[in-house]
Design an enzyme around this catalytic site. Structure first.
Site, PDB file in Angstrom:
ATOM      1  N   ASP A 481       0.862  -1.172   0.000  1.00 42.98           N
ATOM      2  CA  ASP A 481       0.000   0.000   0.000  1.00 42.98           C
ATOM      3  C   ASP A 481       0.909   1.236   0.000  1.00 42.98           C
ATOM      4  OD1 ASP A 481      -2.346   1.529   0.238  1.00 42.98           O
ATOM      5  OD2 ASP A 481      -2.039   1.682   2.396  1.00 42.98           O
ATOM      6  N   ASP A 680      -1.653  -1.077   6.080  1.00 44.43           N
ATOM      7  CA  ASP A 680      -1.832  -0.572   7.436  1.00 44.43           C
ATOM      8  C   ASP A 680      -3.256  -0.122   7.739  1.00 44.43           C
ATOM      9  OD1 ASP A 680      -1.904   1.668   5.816  1.00 44.43           O
ATOM     10  OD2 ASP A 680      -0.952   2.958   7.315  1.00 44.43           O
TER      11      ASP A 680
END
Length: 792
Positions: A481, A680
């Site tokens: 990400d 996350d």
């Protein structure tokens, strides 16, 4: 005034002139200030304080804080019924005991494993743990009986040399010397052997108990009724006995158990070192401004605490006042101190190196990061590695096969061996029973896993289970990400472009009002800028988060949406009038969010999120290791490509929803790739769970962490490279242990059965077999402990 009126009709403090009275008792008893009192809410010992006491039913109760007093005031009976003043309250959760070889065994009290007979140990070790009681017991049994073992062994092996004319009653003397060894020192072995039969789970103790009982029982019969045996059984003028074999086997087995227990205790050293990081006390600032030192267990959420230079942060929280550099290396592995200012998060057990801080306690007890790290390490250490399955299958048949081999050895030697053939057969059968070691097979991977997870924890890497350790080395594709993973995850406000009819402050005020309900870092940056400009924000009437594409809700009666073009399309908003401005900002690496009110475009906001300093090095290291790096982010494609160019990532996916990340993982897996996903946020959790290995940044959300197989406490991608090294070394170590255990038994058992006798004329003594069996388990554990030095 009755007692209820006394408590509920007056404030929960004593007044300055007199105390409230109780109709049943008159005045409450005057406290003896020389004795400490117990807070009925938290159990803390406290000194009398007129501002922190309540008279209830004729008794004055004293409290450590106003919070405890308020809780008591709201519901006294909750803390007084049942009331047993002199009895300590039971622990909120009892200690659970498990087996190192069979973690599925969980018992509420100490004992032996019903499968393998090994002594159960606490799932979660404690700093207060005394020396292993089994180690103390075995050591005592060993040293008290060792002189007897030495004497009986010398007498049996060299008695005919020491006493050329023979020693009258030598068999009885050996019986007297060996009996305390067998019945006292060997008693735990017999108990476990019997339990293995009761549980129908034959194990090492079945073999040892059978072997020792056979040697001792045979010798006892030969001593009591020697006439039962043919003359060919006689040696040196008496029927041969094997008391020394029984005694030496027990003593050597005790030595092996002592060494094994000492080695096993080192595998929990990592957890104990983590537990030792927590401070014992905290310094609480009371409402009146005074300060007091209290036990860590009495810190409540919301308490204001002071952390002085050189002290450890007591619990997780946030800085209220002051500025200092904190050493977080003990939890994150990052050696450089991190500067903390008001509003920054603090991790419990980290060290305040310089300035004084005032903090708010946000997480206490089992909710702190340290407690969660300890729990994750403990769970990982007790998990089973897939590689252990073969050993488990072999171990399931091991004891039965060994007993069968021992019987065949007895019969083969007795029927076809040289005279005294049955004596040879008996001795070799006992050697077969003793040398076999199912424990070496059972401990092969658990000890490696315990050592590896402990080492990883000290480097800020948390494995959820053994399968994650085994799988990480196979990964060839890494999906990352952007926000919070490649970048800092602490976006800074960049700029605003207002649509015609709106001002910049209009755009910021509307966007910040709805973003108050979001946990996304980009939303925090927008809200922070609005506060900085002194704008008044409206409270959202409704709020919903469309994971990965933005947020929406109702503010001041208007339908508000903030997010990317996918959200604008969902809300049927025409965003193309500002597309060029948005594209220019994305080209500079900024994240762009469109703002709409009642399906009308209001403007766009740009937030920049700098790449972490460690990211370029991490990406380059992972690429050198042969990993294919893929970026997948909910941010705009142009922004994602800008970051990708900076980091040399060519495969970039932008404006992806959570289900798109999941589909990407499945697509790559369908191509035969072994995929790891790093993220996350909540929007990363489906992909984290689906990937072959999900890796969560410890700085991210709880949902992401709970979905992942590995957590990087510091959120540093360089830890992935370290974790892969540890994964490779751990698998190599497990293979070494399994190979040693298989080879040891494959060669040891035939050797004990006497297959080499026709070629060498030598037989393996049961005493040598006992020594080899004891050292085999110790060798496996010692090899596993080498992993504690990996990565140093």
């Amino acid at each position: 005034m009755n007692s209820n009126t006394d408590l509920h009709d007056h404030p929960p403090v004593a007044n300055s002139g007199h105390r409230h009275t109780d109709a049943h008792e008159g005045h409450p008893p005057v406290p003896d200030s020389s004795k400490p009192f117990t807070d009925p809410v938290c159990g803390m010992k406290v000194a009398p304080d007129p501002q922190k006491e309540i008279a209830f039913e004729g008794t004055t109760y004293h409290f450590c804080s106003m919070k405890c007093m308020d809780k008591f005031h709201a519901n006294p009976q909750q803390y007084l019924v049942p009331r047993e003043p002199e009895q300590s309250a039971p622990a909120p959760q009892g200690t659970i005991y498990t087996c190192p070889m069979h973690p599925e065994i969980r018992e509420p009290k100490p004992g032996n494993c019903p499968i393998c007979g090994m002594t159960l140990e606490p799932v979660m070790p404690s700093l207060d743990d005394a020396e292993n009681p089994e180690l103390v017991d075995f050591r005592r049994r060993f040293w008290w009986t060792l002189p007897l073992t030495v004497i009986v062994a010398v007498l049996a092996m060299a008695g005919h040399r020491i006493f050329p004319q023979g020693l009258a009653g030598q068999s009885w003397i050996e019986f007297a010397l060996s009996t305390p060894v067998v019945l006292y020192a060997g008693w735990p072995f017999f108990v476990r052997g019997v339990q293995s039969l009761i549980h129908r789970s034959p194990n090492m103790w079945t073999l040892i108990g059978t072997g020792v009982a056979a040697a001792y029982g045979y010798s006892l019969v030969a001593t009591l009724v020697p006439g039962l045996f043919p003359s060919t059984f006689a040696m040196h003028g008496r029927i041969g006995v094997y008391y020394e074999a029984a005694a030496v086997i027990i003593s050597l087995t005790l030595v092996g158990q002592i060494l094994e227990l000492k080695a096993r205790s080192q595998t929990s050293a990592a957890i104990k070192s983590l537990l030792g990081l927590a401070p014992k006390t905290a310094r609480r600032i009371k409402r009146d401004g005074t300060e007091e030192d209290i036990p860590l267990t009495h810190v409540h959420i919301g308490d204001t605490l002071r952390v002085r230079p050189g002290e450890k942060v007591p619990v997780d929280g946030a800085v209220l006042e002051g500025e200092s550099a904190l050493d977080e290396s003990m939890l994150t592995g990052e050696p450089i101190p991190v500067t903390k200012r008001p509003g920054d998060k603090l991790i419990g057990a980290t060290i305040n190196t310089s300035g004084s801080l005032v903090m708010r306690a946000d997480k206490v007890g089992s909710q702190t990061m340290l407690s969660q790290i300890v729990q994750m390490v403990s769970n990982a250490q007790r998990s089973r590695a897939p590689m252990q399955r073969l050993a488990d299958v072999v171990a399931g048949y091991f004891v039965v096969v060994v007993v069968g081999i021992a019987l065949l050895t007895l019969l083969a030697w007795g029927l076809f061996g040289p005279e005294p053939s049955w004596v040879y057969g008996f001795v070799n059968a006992v050697a077969v029973l003793i040398i076999a070691c199912p424990c070496a097979l059972g401990l092969a991977t658990p000890m490696s896993i315990m050592a590896a997870t402990g080492r990883a924890a000290t480097q800020g890497i948390l494995f959820r289970d053994a399968a994650a350790i085994e799988s990480l080395r196979k990964i060839d594709t890494l999906i990352v990400d952007k926000t919070g993973t490649l970048t800092e995850g602490k976006p800074a406000f960049d700029s605003i472009v207002a649509a015609p009819g709106f001002t910049e402050n209009d755009v910021l005020q509307i966007a910040a009002s709805i973003d108050q309900g979001s946990e996304h870092p980009l939303a925090h940056a927008i809200v922070a800028e609005a506060h900085k400009r002194g704008l008044t924000l409206d409270k959202p009437e409704t709020f919903e988060s469309s994971s990965g594409i933005g947020v929406g809700g109702v503010v001041a009666g208007r339908r508000i949406a903030v997010g990317n073009t996918a959200l604008m399309d969902t809300e049927k908003v025409d965003w193309r009038s500002l597309a060029d401005q948005a594209e220019a900002l994305r080209g500079q690496g900024a994240s762009v969010m469109y703002l709409a009110s009642d399906a009308r475009l209001v403007g766009l906001l740009a937030v920049s999120d700098p790449v972490k300093e460690s990211t370029p090095e991490a990406i380059e290291t992972l690429r050198r290791d042969g990993l294919n790096i893929v970026m997948a982010t909910g941010d705009g494609l142009t922004t994602a490509q800008s970051v990708g160019r900076k980091l040399g990532i060519s495969e970039v996916y932008g404006e992806v929803k959570p289900q798109d990340k999941l589909l990407l993982v499945e697509k790559l897996q369908g191509q035969g790739r072994k995929v790891a996903m790093v993220g996350d946020g909540i929007n990363d959790s489906p992909a984290l769970a689906r990937a072959d290995v999900g890796i969560a940044m410890g700085t991210g959300t709880d949902v992401a962490i709970n979905s992942a197989h590995i957590t990087l406490v510091k959120g540093d991608l360089r830890s992935i490279a370290r974790a892969r090294i540890l994964s490779t070394e751990t698998v190599r170590n497990m293979r070494q242990n399994l190979a040693f255990a298989f080879v040891y038994n494959a060669f040891g058992i035939p050797l004990a059965a006497g297959v080499l006798y026709p070629f060498t004329g030598q037989l393996l003594s049961p005493m040598i077999a006992a020594l080899a069996m004891s050292l085999s388990s110790v060798s496996v554990i010692t090899n596993a402990l080498r992993l504690r030095g990996t990565g140093k």
